[in-house]
Design an enzyme around this catalytic site. Structure first.
Site, PDB file in Angstrom:
ATOM      1  N   THR A 103      60.899  44.083 -54.226  1.00  0.00           N
ATOM      2  CA  THR A 103      60.007  44.355 -55.489  1.00  0.00           C
ATOM      3  C   THR A 103      60.958  45.188 -56.436  1.00  0.00           C
ATOM      4  OG1 THR A 103      59.584  46.820 -54.898  1.00  0.00           O
ATOM      5  CG2 THR A 103      57.920  45.211 -54.145  1.00  0.00           C
ATOM      6  N   ASP A 104      60.297  45.676 -57.889  1.00  0.00           N
ATOM      7  CA  ASP A 104      60.670  46.250 -58.506  1.00  0.00           C
ATOM      8  C   ASP A 104      61.260  47.837 -58.161  1.00  0.00           C
ATOM      9  OD1 ASP A 104      63.083  47.273 -60.552  1.00  0.00           O
ATOM     10  OD2 ASP A 104      61.687  45.824 -62.186  1.00  0.00           O
ATOM     11  N   TYR A 105      61.757  48.311 -58.738  1.00  0.00           N
ATOM     12  CA  TYR A 105      62.040  49.693 -58.547  1.00  0.00           C
ATOM     13  C   TYR A 105      60.680  50.724 -58.228  1.00  0.00           C
ATOM     14  CZ  TYR A 105      64.829  54.429 -58.124  1.00  0.00           C
ATOM     15  OH  TYR A 105      64.857  55.193 -57.874  1.00  0.00           O
ATOM     16  N   GLY A 128      57.546  49.534 -57.363  1.00  0.00           N
ATOM     17  CA  GLY A 128      56.836  48.659 -57.902  1.00  0.00           C
ATOM     18  C   GLY A 128      55.629  48.740 -56.342  1.00  0.00           C
TER      19      GLY A 128
END
Length: 769
Positions: A285-287, A289
């Site tokens: 995931t992104d930060y 997310g």
């Protein structure tokens, strides 16, 4: 006596099992991981999916950090943005020697356009149209990052964007999927090398999957909504290209796709990424997310975490949704053990492919940083590539005489005034997303030019204005140590000082535009003009009658209609990295001939956005060369044309193109033809030219763009030299996704266009039978 547990690889070797040092066949890897996973508890498997941020860990204090206890319990699969080989070695030692199974950690970082040797921002890099140089920049970044303990970079970012209001266009490769795909492949090759076996090859992570650059209103993290046909024709190709190049990991995007956040979108992460494209790495995931999906409105933390892993996401960055809720979801039957095992296996496979089981300290040689980081060879490459990225937007005679000599380049002699809020800033030179850079080590433009002209010219400096009149806006635009040290004098006092310097000069270099943090993540803008006080400064400098060169710093296309009309010379230098000051001098003084070409369209004003070259026709298109015609697709107040089109960029020399010579006027589905042009350097300078091939599908079962980039060649010509440039055109180049999402080339008429940019082209026609 303190007991130190052997690493897992040694234990398995002693037990007669294969280690990661054996030949890396898929069967070997599978057997190794099978043995390992049979030893893992449920909690340890979930722990491999957890990617927390480190916080501040100083060398010698890792054992007392908040993350240490989690590492020892096997609840961490990797860490990110921890810098320094000694710190990383100390933390890795905890994982290998103090956790039950000794599974090594991944160490990731946002190594976006260099590590400590910084290259131009990615948008600038893309303007080189030089895949060798782009791959070289990633290779050097991998060498430096790996020397400091990093094994994984969150790059390349390949999101297509056609809206320069979005700040993260600075981190991408522009508006075109064909060019973006080539850059994606080059970056993956540069980071990962042949197979990530060497200790200076690191794992890449293509991002943000998918469609992140198409957010509504150009606002970061915003909603994306488009047809699937447009997704595949205009946005998906660079991600797919990275997968085909063997990228080790993929990062999910923040936005929703078809009403489902990407982080929980099974169609994206499983059906397309794995099923259709055959991706065999892992998805992170992104930060935060996962936890952000709570605000998206699709469930609580347990629900969204389960949806993410069931969709095909393998690693949770920061949210701790997996490590906090998956055990309960497995026990309740909301996530199967098969799904959890699959995600865990993918993380372990990545570590195996990197060689971390064989040598957990592969990237922890304390002798490498001094030898491999910020070396002269790396800085020389950064300087050369920076100069290659600059785009010469205008170069007229300073007196406006159309037959006069262009202002650039000029001989560095006499008094040279360097004026502007960006003229004497070190910290802004590298550009946004330069997290590992030592900012104070990058010379400012003033410092670089003084060094280059010592004994030949007198460099005089004045700030001239602040970045922008609004002090709070300037604070938002100069975060993360990029302050421009706002001057508390009045605007008039700053201007008067600058004009005093300007009047004593022979030529003025106006260093204006955006600060580095006016672009990048969460840096969207609705006004894309050069900021107010800077515009006023530029106008007053022009009134002095001295020749003025606008050296434009920017992370995105700006609206420069006034500047194009009034300033004799404009050199767009983006943010060029560690050696940008010297590279700018090289271009201004003619030591290199700028050859960069825009990879995003520059609009005349914000109201034209989105504005891009590969647009479709309407049923009421405006006739070529027209501005306003009632009941046609146009504006009342401005024409439809961009200020600078995609592919545009001038040179200190000029090039002419012959008409296109087609080898055949038609071809069938198994054939091909060749389009050739003669390109001649008609000026007095040697220079590079990017010869661009565009094709239009004139008649399709679905509507098609007015032109699409399908090839390019970067050539070098001496004055008077001519080269024949040939492009092979085959049916696979003509394919697109039709309404049923079938990749097809349809019989019919096509136009071939070859030229110096997307607007100024020669045209020929052929038929596909």
């Amino acid at each position: 006596m303190i007991y130190k547990k052997l690493s897992l690889s040694i234990l398995l070797f002693a037990a007669g099992f294969l280690t990661a040092s054996a030949q890396k066949s898929p069967q070997d890897m599978d057997r190794f991981i099978d043995v390992l996973m049979n030893k893992m508890t449920l909690e340890e498997k979930i722990g491999q999916l957890n990617l927390p941020v480190t916080g501040e860990i100083t060398t010698g204090q890792a054992k007392s950090s908040d993350i240490a206890a989690k590492i020892k319990k096997g609840e961490v699969g990797g860490l990110f943005n921890l810098k320094g080989v000694e710190k990383i070695r100390e933390v890795q030692k905890q994982a290998v020697e103090e956790s039950r199974l000794g599974i090594p950690l991944l160490f990731g970082m946002d190594v976006i356009h260099g590590y400590e040797t910084m290259f131009p921002i990615p948008l600038g890099l893309s303007c080189t149209w030089d895949m060798t140089a782009i791959e070289e920049s990633a290779r050097i970044a991998a060498v430096e990052a790996s020397a400091d303990g990093i094994s994984w970079t969150f790059s390349p970012m390949v999101d297509i964007s056609r809206d320069p209001r979005w700040g993260r266009v600075s981190e991408g490769n522009g508006e075109d999927p064909f060019l973006g795909a080539m850059i994606a492949e080059a970056m993956v090759r540069g980071y990962q090398g042949k197979n990530m076996e060497r200790n200076d090859e690191i794992m890449a992570c293509v991002k943000h999957f998918a469609l992140y650059g198409a957010g509504e209103a150009g606002r970061d993290y915003n909603t994306v909504d488009m047809s699937r046909q447009r997704m595949f024709n205009d946005y998906m190709l660079p991600y797919e290209a990275a997968v085909e190049a063997g990228v080790g990991s993929v990062m999910a995007s923040f936005n929703e796709v078809d009403g489902i956040p990407a982080t929980a979108n099974k169609w994206l992460m499983t059906d397309i990424l794995r099923g259709q494209w055959g991706f065999n790495g892992f998805v992170v995931t992104d930060y935060t997310g996962i936890s952000e999906m709570i605000d998206h409105g699709i469930g609580d933390l347990q629900t969204v975490s389960a949806r993410a892993i069931n969709a095909g996401v393998d690693m949770d960055m920061v949210s701790e949704g997996f490590v906090g809720t998956l055990k309960k979801s497995v026990q309740e039957g909301k996530v199967s053990m098969e799904t959890l095992n699959t995600a865990c296996r993918r993380i372990l496979e990545a570590k195996y492919k990197l060689g971390l089981f064989d040598n957990p300290y592969k990237y922890c040689d304390p002798k490498r940083p001094a030898r491999d980081i910020f070396t002269k060879a790396h800085r020389d490459a950064a300087r050369r590539i920076a100069a290659e990225s600059f785009v010469l937007l205008k170069n007229d005679s300073p007196d406006g005489n159309p037959n006069g000599n262009p202002l650039l380049p000029f001989n560095p002699k006499g008094n040279i005034a360097v004026i502007g809020p960006l003229a004497n800033s070190r910290s802004n030179m590298p550009g946004t997303w330069s997290v590992a850079a030592v900012l104070d080590r990058c010379p400012s433009l003033v410092e670089g030019l003084k060094e280059m002209t010592a004994g030949k010219a007198n460099i005089m400096y004045a700030k001239g204005s602040n970045l922008i009149s609004d002090a709070s806006y300037e604070e938002r635009a100069t975060m993360f140590g990029r302050s421009l040290n706002r001057d508390n004098r009045t605007d008039q006092q700053l201007l008067d000082e600058a004009l005093n310097v300007a009047r004593r000069s022979d030529i003025i270099i106006a260093a204006l535009g955006e600060s580095s943090e006016m672009s990048g993540e969460s840096s969207s803008r609705t006004d894309l003009n050069i900021p107010d006080v800077q515009q006023n400064l530029l106008k007053e400098l022009l009134k002095t009658g001295k020749p003025v060169v606008l050296v434009l710093f920017t992370g995105r296309p700006l609206t420069l209609s006034w500047e194009q009309e009034h300033v004799p010379a404009i050199l767009n230098v983006w943010f060029g990295g560690s050696e940008a000051a010297y590279a700018i001098g090289d271009a201004l003084f003619g030591y290199v001939n700028p050859g960069g070409k825009l990879t995003m369209t520059f609009p005349k004003n914000v109201g034209q956005i989105p504005l891009y070259y590969a647009h479709k026709n309407t049923g009421r298109p405006l006739k070529e060369g027209k501005w306003f015609e009632k009941f046609r697709s146009n504006y009342l107040d401005v024409d439809n044309d961009p200020l600078y089109p995609f592919g545009y960029g001038l040179s200190y020399t000029t090039f002419s193109y012959s008409d296109i010579d087609l080898s055949h006027s038609s071809m069938d589905m198994t054939g091909s033809l060749t389009a050739a042009v003669e390109v001649t350097n008609t000026g007095t300078w040697p220079g590079t030219e990017v010869v661009q091939l565009y094709i239009r599908d004139v008649l399709g079962s679905s509507t098609r763009p007015v032109k699409e980039l399908k090839g390019f060649q970067k050539i070098f010509l001496e004055p008077g030299e001519m080269k024949i440039v040939r492009f092979k055109i085959a049916p696979e180049m003509l394919r697109y996704y039709n309404y049923d999402l079938q990749l097809v080339a349809e019989p019919g008429d096509f136009e071939v266009m070859i030229g110096t940019n997307s607007r100024d082209v020669k045209t020929a026609k052929f038929t596909l039978n």
